[in-house]
Design a protein around this motif. Structure first.
Motif, mmCIF file in Angstrom:
data_model
loop_
_atom_site.group_PDB
_atom_site.id
_atom_site.type_symbol
_atom_site.label_atom_id
_atom_site.label_comp_id
_atom_site.label_asym_id
_atom_site.label_seq_id
_atom_site.Cartn_x
_atom_site.Cartn_y
_atom_site.Cartn_z
ATOM 1 N N ILE A 1 -41.879 16.319 7.234
ATOM 2 C CA ILE A 1 -41.635 16.776 5.858
ATOM 3 C C ILE A 1 -41.287 15.560 5.010
ATOM 4 N N HIS A 2 -42.174 15.212 4.113
ATOM 5 C CA HIS A 2 -42.003 13.981 3.314
ATOM 6 C C HIS A 2 -41.552 14.350 1.904
ATOM 7 N N ARG A 3 -40.259 14.405 1.725
ATOM 8 C CA ARG A 3 -39.662 14.833 0.466
ATOM 9 C C ARG A 3 -39.590 13.682 -0.522
ATOM 10 N N MET A 4 -39.945 13.949 -1.771
ATOM 11 C CA MET A 4 -39.705 12.973 -2.837
ATOM 12 C C MET A 4 -38.219 13.053 -3.183
ATOM 13 N N GLU A 5 -37.567 11.888 -3.240
ATOM 14 C CA GLU A 5 -36.105 11.878 -3.375
ATOM 15 C C GLU A 5 -35.711 11.926 -4.846
ATOM 16 N N GLY A 6 -35.786 13.124 -5.400
ATOM 17 C CA GLY A 6 -35.540 13.311 -6.834
ATOM 18 C C GLY A 6 -34.140 12.949 -7.280
ATOM 19 N N GLU A 7 -33.240 12.829 -6.292
ATOM 20 C CA GLU A 7 -31.850 12.516 -6.648
ATOM 21 C C GLU A 7 -31.642 11.043 -6.935
ATOM 22 N N LEU A 8 -32.643 10.234 -6.604
ATOM 23 C CA LEU A 8 -32.513 8.778 -6.795
ATOM 24 C C LEU A 8 -33.021 8.363 -8.176
ATOM 25 N N ASP A 9 -32.755 7.108 -8.529
ATOM 26 C CA ASP A 9 -33.369 6.537 -9.732
ATOM 27 C C ASP A 9 -34.889 6.739 -9.618
ATOM 28 N N PRO A 10 -35.549 7.202 -10.693
ATOM 29 C CA PRO A 10 -36.979 7.537 -10.595
ATOM 30 C C PRO A 10 -37.867 6.417 -10.044
ATOM 31 N N GLU A 11 -37.624 5.201 -10.537
ATOM 32 C CA GLU A 11 -38.464 4.077 -10.054
ATOM 33 C C GLU A 11 -38.209 3.819 -8.571
ATOM 34 N N VAL A 12 -36.956 3.933 -8.150
ATOM 35 C CA VAL A 12 -36.616 3.731 -6.736
ATOM 36 C C VAL A 12 -37.269 4.827 -5.894
ATOM 37 N N ALA A 13 -37.173 6.052 -6.380
ATOM 38 C CA ALA A 13 -37.757 7.180 -5.632
ATOM 39 C C ALA A 13 -39.266 7.021 -5.508
ATOM 40 N N ALA A 14 -39.915 6.584 -6.586
ATOM 41 C CA ALA A 14 -41.379 6.409 -6.549
ATOM 42 C C ALA A 14 -41.757 5.317 -5.552
ATOM 43 N N ALA A 15 -41.019 4.216 -5.587
ATOM 44 C CA ALA A 15 -41.309 3.103 -4.667
ATOM 45 C C ALA A 15 -41.085 3.524 -3.216
ATOM 46 N N ARG A 16 -40.003 4.272 -2.971
ATOM 47 C CA ARG A 16 -39.721 4.714 -1.601
ATOM 48 C C ARG A 16 -40.788 5.680 -1.111
ATOM 49 N N TYR A 17 -41.273 6.544 -2.026
ATOM 50 C CA TYR A 17 -42.296 7.506 -1.603
ATOM 51 C C TYR A 17 -43.616 6.803 -1.335
ATOM 52 N N GLU A 18 -43.912 5.823 -2.165
ATOM 53 C CA GLU A 18 -45.151 5.062 -1.929
ATOM 54 C C GLU A 18 -45.074 4.374 -0.568
ATOM 55 N N SER A 19 -43.921 3.852 -0.242
ATOM 56 C CA SER A 19 -43.738 3.181 1.053
ATOM 57 C C SER A 19 -43.871 4.193 2.197
ATOM 58 N N ASP A 20 -43.307 5.370 1.998
ATOM 59 C CA ASP A 20 -43.418 6.426 3.023
ATOM 60 C C ASP A 20 -44.892 6.780 3.261
ATOM 61 N N ILE A 21 -45.636 6.933 2.170
ATOM 62 C CA ILE A 21 -47.064 7.259 2.307
ATOM 63 C C ILE A 21 -47.805 6.130 3.019
ATOM 64 N N ARG A 22 -47.531 4.896 2.596
ATOM 65 C CA ARG A 22 -48.219 3.747 3.222
ATOM 66 C C ARG A 22 -47.933 3.697 4.722
ATOM 67 N N ASN A 23 -46.680 3.944 5.080
ATOM 68 C CA ASN A 23 -46.330 3.911 6.512
ATOM 69 C C ASN A 23 -46.982 5.067 7.268
ATOM 70 N N THR A 24 -46.924 6.257 6.687
ATOM 71 C CA THR A 24 -47.463 7.435 7.382
ATOM 72 C C THR A 24 -48.980 7.352 7.549
ATOM 73 N N PHE A 25 -49.652 6.863 6.496
ATOM 74 C CA PHE A 25 -51.127 6.760 6.548
ATOM 75 C C PHE A 25 -51.580 5.436 7.159
ATOM 76 N N LYS A 26 -50.585 4.576 7.483
ATOM 77 C CA LYS A 26 -50.904 3.250 8.047
ATOM 78 C C LYS A 26 -51.881 2.483 7.132
ATOM 79 N N LEU A 27 -51.530 2.451 5.845
ATOM 80 C CA LEU A 27 -52.391 1.788 4.861
ATOM 81 C C LEU A 27 -52.152 0.291 4.869
ATOM 82 N N GLU A 28 -53.201 -0.458 4.591
ATOM 83 C CA GLU A 28 -53.080 -1.918 4.491
ATOM 84 C C GLU A 28 -53.569 -2.376 3.116
ATOM 85 N N GLY A 29 -52.960 -3.423 2.596
ATOM 86 C CA GLY A 29 -53.398 -3.993 1.321
ATOM 87 C C GLY A 29 -53.460 -2.950 0.224
ATOM 88 N N ALA A 30 -54.616 -2.873 -0.427
ATOM 89 C CA ALA A 30 -54.773 -1.981 -1.594
ATOM 90 C C ALA A 30 -55.298 -0.605 -1.183
#
Ligand SMILES: O=C(O)[C@H](O)[C@@H](O)[C@H](O)[C@H](O)COP(=O)(O)O
Length: 259
Positions: free
Chosen positions: A110-139
């Protein structure tokens, strides 16, 4: 100019039939993805329309709870309000109440967007979660198996609201979008990521949405005003799951071709 897309327009007499069709699409897409790739990655929207869909998926009296390979599903959100997960406005809270608390989906899936955090921080953390889960590289950007969208009566989808900076975000996967018309911030997937979904479907109900659906799918291309017009999946396919009220001002027929 946007890429051409062929829209499959599935119209049902009642909202409960639309919800059941959406639950069927969710379950069949997850099962096919697991069959083909060993796992499924789905992004869901919030708001009010999907509530019944999530309740159906969790209902033991329906065929979905037993048939969905929950342990192989990675669940994400298309967007989230910038509130704590316990707040009434939280998309996570709604999904948890209707479904997550009742199905055997492992917590780590369950990959929750952390709405309780600063919006920019939450967006960056979610992007990192997606990159890790999908094993994305580069762009590289993620390809979700299913993206379930709603549409506001102002033509927004996800948290891509008219005339907001989020409409210009091409490179990121996840953004924090300031929405002046709601005097708030939202966290949202960007529209290029949504367009990369294997299956992309709008779930829209109610006669109150008829005018905006007509503007979005038959009117001139003006995505700043109607951000849902940005949704032109790379697959060339888009599904509309509508009740009769929402579809009442669309052309008859089960296919709409957008050039
Ligand atoms: O966080 C949200 O609110 C949603 O993701 C949003 O994009 C929603 O899908 C539309 O606003 C439609 O909402 P309703 O289903 O309540 O009409």
């Amino acid at each position: 100019m946007p890429r051409p897309v062929t829209i499959t327009n599935r119209v049902f007499p009642t909202s409960s039939e639309v919800a059941f069709a959406a639950a069927e699409l969710f379950a069949s897409t997850v099962a096919a993805a697991v069959e083909e790739r060993g796992l499924a990655r789905v992004a869901i929207s919030g708001g009010s329309t999907p509530k019944v869909v999530f309740a159906l998926l969790a209902d033991p009296a329906q065929p979905f709870l037993a048939s969905i390979p929950w342990a192989k599903l990675q669940l994400f959100w298309v967007d989230e309000r910038c509130v704590a997960p316990t707040e009434p406005d939280s998309n996570y809270r709604m999904t948890n109440e209707q479904m997550l608390s009742k199905v055997p989906l492992p917590a780590e899936n369950i990959h929750r967007m952390e709405g309780e955090l600063d919006p920019e921080v939450a967006a960056a953390r979610y992007e990192s979660d997606i990159r890790n889960t999908f094993k994305l590289e580069g762009a590289e950007t993620p390809t979700f198996d299913l993206i379930l969208l709603g549409m506001g009566d102002d033509g927004h989808t996800a948290s891509l609201f008219p005339h907001t900076e989020g409409l210009d975000a091409i490179a990121p996967i996840v953004i924090a979008n300031h929405v002046p018309q709601k005097d708030t911030w939202r966290i949202s997937l960007t529209w290029p990521v949504i367009n990369q979904g294997r299956e992309v479907a709008f779930l829209i109900e109610g006669a109150a949405k008829a005018d905006v659906l007509h503007a979005v799918f038959t009117g001139p291309y003006q995505p700043e005003t109607y951000p849902s017009q940005l949704i032109r999946p790379a697959s060339g396919r888009l599904t509309l799951l509508l009740d009769a009220g929402a579809a009442s001002k669309l052309p008859a027929g089960d296919t709409i071709r957008l050039s």
